[in-house]
Scaffold this active site. Structure first.
Site, PDB file in Angstrom:
ATOM      1  N   ARG A 108      12.226   3.604   1.506  1.00 16.40           N
ATOM      2  CA  ARG A 108      11.738   2.559   2.552  1.00 16.40           C
ATOM      3  C   ARG A 108      12.783   1.731   2.983  1.00 16.40           C
ATOM      4  O   ARG A 108      13.326   1.627   1.765  1.00 16.40           O
ATOM      5  CB  ARG A 108      10.732   2.140   1.680  1.00 16.40           C
ATOM      6  N   ARG A 128       0.687  -1.036   0.250  1.00 14.57           N
ATOM      7  CA  ARG A 128      -0.115  -0.216   0.302  1.00 14.57           C
ATOM      8  C   ARG A 128       1.012   1.074  -0.011  1.00 14.57           C
ATOM      9  O   ARG A 128      -0.435   1.856  -0.396  1.00 14.57           O
ATOM     10  CB  ARG A 128      -1.521   0.501   0.575  1.00 14.57           C
ATOM     11  N   THR A 129       1.972   1.096   0.867  1.00 17.86           N
ATOM     12  CA  THR A 129       2.717   2.440   1.163  1.00 17.86           C
ATOM     13  C   THR A 129       3.231   2.966  -0.429  1.00 17.86           C
ATOM     14  O   THR A 129       3.114   3.802  -1.037  1.00 17.86           O
ATOM     15  CB  THR A 129       3.533   2.317   1.984  1.00 17.86           C
ATOM     16  N   HIS A 153       8.002   6.126  10.125  1.00 18.34           N
ATOM     17  CA  HIS A 153       6.427   6.068   9.126  1.00 18.34           C
ATOM     18  C   HIS A 153       5.688   7.109   9.411  1.00 18.34           C
ATOM     19  O   HIS A 153       4.498   7.134   9.441  1.00 18.34           O
ATOM     20  CB  HIS A 153       6.121   5.037   8.776  1.00 18.34           C
TER      21      HIS A 153
HETATM   22  C1  NCD Z   1       3.251  -0.819   8.527  1.00 18.48           C
HETATM   23  C2  NCD Z   1       5.345  -0.590   7.585  1.00 18.48           C
HETATM   24  O1  NCD Z   1       5.377  -1.205   6.681  1.00 18.48           O
HETATM   25  O2  NCD Z   1       5.242   0.082   8.678  1.00 18.48           O
HETATM   26  N1  NCD Z   1       2.808  -0.930   6.895  1.00 18.48           N
HETATM   27  C3  NCD Z   1       2.345  -0.408   6.169  1.00 18.48           C
HETATM   28  O3  NCD Z   1       3.575   0.623   5.888  1.00 18.48           O
HETATM   29  N2  NCD Z   1       1.041   0.443   6.237  1.00 18.48           N
HETATM   30  C4  NCD Z   1       2.710  -1.380   9.419  1.00 18.48           C
HETATM   31  C5  NCD Z   1       3.324  -3.177   9.338  1.00 18.48           C
HETATM   32  O4  NCD Z   1       4.348  -3.337   8.412  1.00 18.48           O
HETATM   33  O5  NCD Z   1       3.029  -3.700  10.199  1.00 18.48           O
END
Ligand code: NCD
Length: 314
Positions: free
Chosen positions: A105, A55-56, A133
């Site tokens: 990321r 999703r990100t 985040h």
């Molecule tokens: C999170 C992440 O990657 O930090 N997810 C996200 O960005 N939607 C949390 C997770 O991985 O549990």
């Protein structure tokens, strides 16, 4: 506002409100026939993802495209990173290509901070190790504000694997800045040692915290970051710290249930709770696009709320 967005702790109350207000305006765009603005035409946004993400990454991509930026998706797999290229050399390559923003990321806490020293454009942290985040915290605050009308004065419980959660860290800082009262609920083994210096309370007792919460945010048990055993068994964890229908009934009637995804259904959250009308999981994803558009707009385009969807259409 800073040129970069690396930590939610760097955001002033005014910065955070500017982002949320701009996102609110931009959210209206999704309903238009052509959900696109020319604001970032000719600008380049690079998505630099060293860790898996659904999703990100797509959220940042959609956000940048709705603002008409050119988007380059650069994932560690299939690039020279897989051949051992260092972060610095990758940064210098992106710099040479003229990236206006790099969304990164990375598995190492602090990687976006390092990157910011090597590139001229804006650096946006999309999750670094167990550190932060910030855009997730912003979309969570945006979701809370939309559902409950405000953030200031609300009681927010963040429950579960706080130790490995960059989402929890960013939320503690941002929600505190916005005037919420945060309580972290976790087994002692999943609370960081430094938690005593964070602006929040802690508890080991989920049933006691639920009746006095307006928002409960469930965290994924991050087994990929666990080298040791942090709890006796998944079943035991779920029994003490999971949110099932019985526990849901302990919340006040107006309270909402959040989860950043990806969910472990049946571990930290029961399937019927995840799918209940009180769950904001799907809204969080939708709101992520508007919030990331606002961040890109404010870091790259400049201006404040009001200008975002206004006269700069060309
Ligand atoms: C999170 C992440 O990657 O930090 N997810 C996200 O960005 N939607 C949390 C997770 O991985 O549990």
């Amino acid at each position: 506002m800073n040129r970069h967005l690396i930590s939610a702790a760097d955001l002033s109350r005014q910065d955070a409100l500017d982002i949320l207000d701009t996102a609110e305006e931009l959210a209206g765009l999704a309903g238009r026939q052509i959900p696109k603005l020319p604001t970032l035409r000719g600008r380049t946004v690079v998505n630099l993802f060293y860790e898996d993400s659904t999703r990100t990454r797509t959220s940042f991509e959609v956000a940048a495209k709705r603002l008409s930026a050119d988007v380059i998706n650069f994932s560690a797999k299939g690039s020279s990173v897989a051949k051992g290229e260092s972060l610095k050399d990758t940064a210098l390559t992106l710099q040479a290509m003229g990236a206006d923003a790099v969304v990164i990321r990375h598995g190492a806490s602090g990687a976006p901070h390092r990157l910011a020293r090597w590139v001229a454009g804006s650096v946006i942290n999309a999750g670094d190790g167990t550190h932060e985040h910030p855009t997730q915290a912003l979309l969570d605050a945006f979701t809370i504000r939309r559902r409950l009308g405000r953030v200031d004065g609300l009681r927010v419980a963040i429950v579960g694997d706080v130790l490995h959660s960059r989402v929890a860290r960013s939320n503690v800082w941002l929600l505190h800045t916005l005037g919420a009262k945060v309580t972290l609920v976790a087994p002692p083994t999943l609370l960081p040692v430094a938690v005593g210096s964070w602006p929040c309370a802690t508890s080991y007792d989920l049933p006691a915290v639920l009746p006095v919460s307006d928002v409960v945010m469930m965290l994924r048990v991050q087994r990929e970051r666990m080298a040791d055993a942090y709890f006796p068994s998944v079943r035991e964890y779920s029994r003490r710290y999971g949110l099932d229908a019985d526990r849901l009934a302990l919340l006040p009637g107006h309270a909402i249930v959040m989860h950043p995804g990806p969910m472990n259904r049946g571990v930290e959250i029961a399937a019927d709770v995840a799918d209940s009308p009180r769950s904001t999981v799907v809204e969080q994803v939708a709101n992520g696009v508007a919030v990331r558009m606002a961040v890109l707009y404010l870091l790259l385009g400049g201006g404040t709320a009001g200008a975002a969807t206004g006269d700069d259409r060309g």
